[in-house]
Design an enzyme around this catalytic site. Structure first.
Site, PDB file in Angstrom:
ATOM      1  N   ASP A   1      76.942  90.761  -0.744  1.00  0.00           N
ATOM      2  CA  ASP A   1      76.839  89.990  -1.978  1.00  0.00           C
ATOM      3  C   ASP A   1      75.548  89.162  -1.979  1.00  0.00           C
ATOM      4  O   ASP A   1      74.757  89.214  -2.945  1.00  0.00           O
ATOM      5  CB  ASP A   1      78.084  89.082  -2.049  1.00  0.00           C
ATOM      6  CG  ASP A   1      78.356  88.531  -3.427  1.00  0.00           C
ATOM      7  OD1 ASP A   1      77.676  88.948  -4.387  1.00  0.00           O
ATOM      8  OD2 ASP A   1      79.259  87.688  -3.549  1.00  0.00           O
TER       9      ASP A   1
ATOM     10  N   GLY B   1      83.658  93.130   6.370  1.00  0.00           N
ATOM     11  CA  GLY B   1      82.768  92.130   6.959  1.00  0.00           C
ATOM     12  C   GLY B   1      83.480  90.794   7.036  1.00  0.00           C
ATOM     13  O   GLY B   1      84.433  90.612   7.809  1.00  0.00           O
ATOM     14  N   ILE B   2      83.051  89.889   6.181  1.00  0.00           N
ATOM     15  CA  ILE B   2      83.605  88.537   6.162  1.00  0.00           C
ATOM     16  C   ILE B   2      85.127  88.558   5.927  1.00  0.00           C
ATOM     17  O   ILE B   2      85.854  87.726   6.461  1.00  0.00           O
ATOM     18  CB  ILE B   2      82.869  87.700   5.086  1.00  0.00           C
ATOM     19  CG1 ILE B   2      81.414  87.473   5.519  1.00  0.00           C
ATOM     20  CG2 ILE B   2      83.565  86.361   4.828  1.00  0.00           C
ATOM     21  CD1 ILE B   2      80.485  86.974   4.432  1.00  0.00           C
ATOM     22  N   TYR B   3      85.615  89.532   5.177  1.00  0.00           N
ATOM     23  CA  TYR B   3      87.044  89.608   4.878  1.00  0.00           C
ATOM     24  C   TYR B   3      87.877  90.253   5.994  1.00  0.00           C
ATOM     25  O   TYR B   3      89.101  90.341   5.880  1.00  0.00           O
ATOM     26  CB  TYR B   3      87.285  90.290   3.532  1.00  0.00           C
ATOM     27  CG  TYR B   3      87.037  89.399   2.326  1.00  0.00           C
ATOM     28  CD1 TYR B   3      86.661  88.057   2.483  1.00  0.00           C
ATOM     29  CD2 TYR B   3      87.185  89.877   1.028  1.00  0.00           C
ATOM     30  CE1 TYR B   3      86.424  87.240   1.383  1.00  0.00           C
ATOM     31  CE2 TYR B   3      86.956  89.051  -0.083  1.00  0.00           C
ATOM     32  CZ  TYR B   3      86.579  87.737   0.105  1.00  0.00           C
ATOM     33  OH  TYR B   3      86.350  86.922  -0.992  1.00  0.00           O
TER      34      TYR B   3
END
Ligand code: AR6
Length: 169
Positions: A34, A124-126
């Site tokens: 993002d 990734g971050i999730y």
């Protein structure tokens, strides 16, 4: 017939009709893919996202859904923003991840996009385990009825690439 291709690299460097963004519900940017898409695509993408928030998506984009904006300075016509689920061991959210791929392809069809680049949404971050994220991504694209001719998974590093290659092999 949709062809699935794999590339190891940066999704913001791809030449395709549509680049899929692993966004969050706010649509107002974040880290990971993002952040990279907004950085390289420039302010036009955020301007479009703000318009969506001021209009139909006042509460943000729900998890599992997808919506398109301009691709700004990217070598693409559109960015399709989708919101993956956060991984939770005690709660099976895979249908929401399936929905991200289905809905993104549905939006691509509405736009007339024929080549679409996807990152490994939620991986990734999730926190989604890469092998499972790859399995869901590949199975869902294979099962989709779409006019998209090429789905290109763009994987940032070698373990991610290998996980997707394992699903295609
Ligand atoms: N090109 C291709 N893949 C990338 C790139 C890139 N430039 N950068 C990272 N990846 P993530 P998520 C990989 O965290 O898990 C954001 O803050 C990365 O290594 O981008 O769905 C959003 O705003 C990983 O394999 O997305 C949300 O808040 C994959 O892309 C949240 O992160 C997805 O990682 C979404 O988390």
């Amino acid at each position: 017939m949709t062809t699935i291709t794999l590339v190891q690299g940066d999704i913001t460097r791809q030449s395709v009709d549509a680049v899929v963004n692993a966004a969050n519900s706010s649509l107002l940017g974040g880290g990971g893919v993002d952040g990279a898409i907004h950085r390289r695509g420039g302010p036009a993408i955020l301007a479009d996202c703000r318009k969506l928030r001021a209009g139909h998506y006042g509460k943000g984009l729900p998890t599992g859904r997808a919506v398109a904006t301009t691709a700004g300075d990217l070598d693409a016509q559109w960015v399709i923003h989708t919101v993956g689920p956060r991984y939770a061991r005690e709660d099976d959210r895979s249908e929401l991840l399936v929905s991200c791929y289905r809905e993104s392809l549905r939006v691509a069809d509405e736009l007339g996009a024929r080549t679409v680049a996807f990152p490994a949404v939620s991986a990734g971050i999730y926190g989604w385990p890469m092998d499972d994220a790859a399995r869901i991504a590949v199975e869902t694209v294979r099962a989709a009825e779409t006019d998209v001719e090429e789905v290109r998974f763009v994987l940032f590093d070698e373990p991610a690439y290998d996980a997707f290659a394992g699903q295609l092999g």
